[in-house]
Design a protein around this motif. Structure first.
Motif, mmCIF file in Angstrom:
data_model
loop_
_atom_site.group_PDB
_atom_site.id
_atom_site.type_symbol
_atom_site.label_atom_id
_atom_site.label_comp_id
_atom_site.label_asym_id
_atom_site.label_seq_id
_atom_site.Cartn_x
_atom_site.Cartn_y
_atom_site.Cartn_z
ATOM 1 N N PHE A 178 0.813 -1.215 0.000
ATOM 2 C CA PHE A 178 0.000 0.000 0.000
ATOM 3 C C PHE A 178 0.847 1.266 0.000
ATOM 4 O O PHE A 178 0.411 2.304 -0.503
ATOM 5 N N ILE A 179 2.055 1.194 0.547
ATOM 6 C CA ILE A 179 2.970 2.340 0.434
ATOM 7 C C ILE A 179 3.267 2.610 -1.037
ATOM 8 O O ILE A 179 3.181 3.746 -1.508
ATOM 9 N N LEU A 180 3.609 1.552 -1.755
ATOM 10 C CA LEU A 180 3.919 1.701 -3.174
ATOM 11 C C LEU A 180 2.683 2.076 -3.989
ATOM 12 O O LEU A 180 2.747 2.934 -4.880
ATOM 13 N N LEU A 181 1.556 1.449 -3.685
ATOM 14 C CA LEU A 181 0.324 1.718 -4.434
ATOM 15 C C LEU A 181 -0.138 3.161 -4.259
ATOM 16 O O LEU A 181 -0.356 3.874 -5.239
ATOM 17 N N LEU A 182 -0.264 3.605 -3.016
ATOM 18 C CA LEU A 182 -0.757 4.970 -2.794
ATOM 19 C C LEU A 182 0.280 6.022 -3.134
ATOM 20 O O LEU A 182 -0.063 7.119 -3.578
ATOM 21 N N GLY A 183 1.570 5.710 -2.931
ATOM 22 C CA GLY A 183 2.616 6.635 -3.348
ATOM 23 C C GLY A 183 2.613 6.827 -4.855
ATOM 24 O O GLY A 183 2.717 7.944 -5.351
ATOM 25 N N GLY A 184 2.459 5.736 -5.599
ATOM 26 C CA GLY A 184 2.382 5.823 -7.058
ATOM 27 C C GLY A 184 1.130 6.526 -7.527
ATOM 28 O O GLY A 184 1.155 7.298 -8.493
ATOM 29 N N TYR A 185 0.018 6.276 -6.836
ATOM 30 C CA TYR A 185 -1.246 6.910 -7.221
ATOM 31 C C TYR A 185 -1.179 8.428 -7.041
ATOM 32 O O TYR A 185 -1.536 9.180 -7.948
ATOM 33 N N THR A 186 -0.703 8.861 -5.873
ATOM 34 C CA THR A 186 -0.639 10.313 -5.660
ATOM 35 C C THR A 186 0.435 10.953 -6.537
ATOM 36 O O THR A 186 0.307 12.118 -6.920
#
Length: 93
Positions: free
Chosen positions: A41-49
């Motif tokens: 989720f760090i990677l997912l939300l970091g990439g999304y934002t």
């Protein structure tokens, strides 16, 4: 008959580890799957934002989703380590 259990890792060591390397605090707490979820989720939300933030936003703003989950992972690792340490201390008495 007394069951001898090894002491949990000290909460401050878990905190330092969690700050230095994401999800390592969960691994030290013997929760590797939870650590992988936080890392995902760090990677997912970091990439999304990063992809959805406006061009004039700072890099901290662009990675804010991942940074937020990273902060929650640090808190979770430390809290779990503190609880385990206190339970172990109480059982030792």
């Amino acid at each position: 008959m007394s069951i001898v259990t090894r002491p949990p890792i000290h909460p401050r060591l878990v905190l330092v580890s969690a700050i230095i390397l994401p999800a390592s605090g969960q691994v030290l707490n013997r929760q590797p799957f939870r650590g992988l979820l936080f890392l995902f989720f760090i990677l997912l939300l970091g990439g999304y934002t990063l992809k959805t933030a406006a061009p004039d936003v700072s890099m901290i703003g662009k990675l804010s989703g991942g940074i937020f989950v990273y902060a929650m992972a640090i808190y979770d690792a430390y809290k779990t380590a503190r609880v385990r340490h206190e339970v172990w201390r109480a059982a030792k008495r």
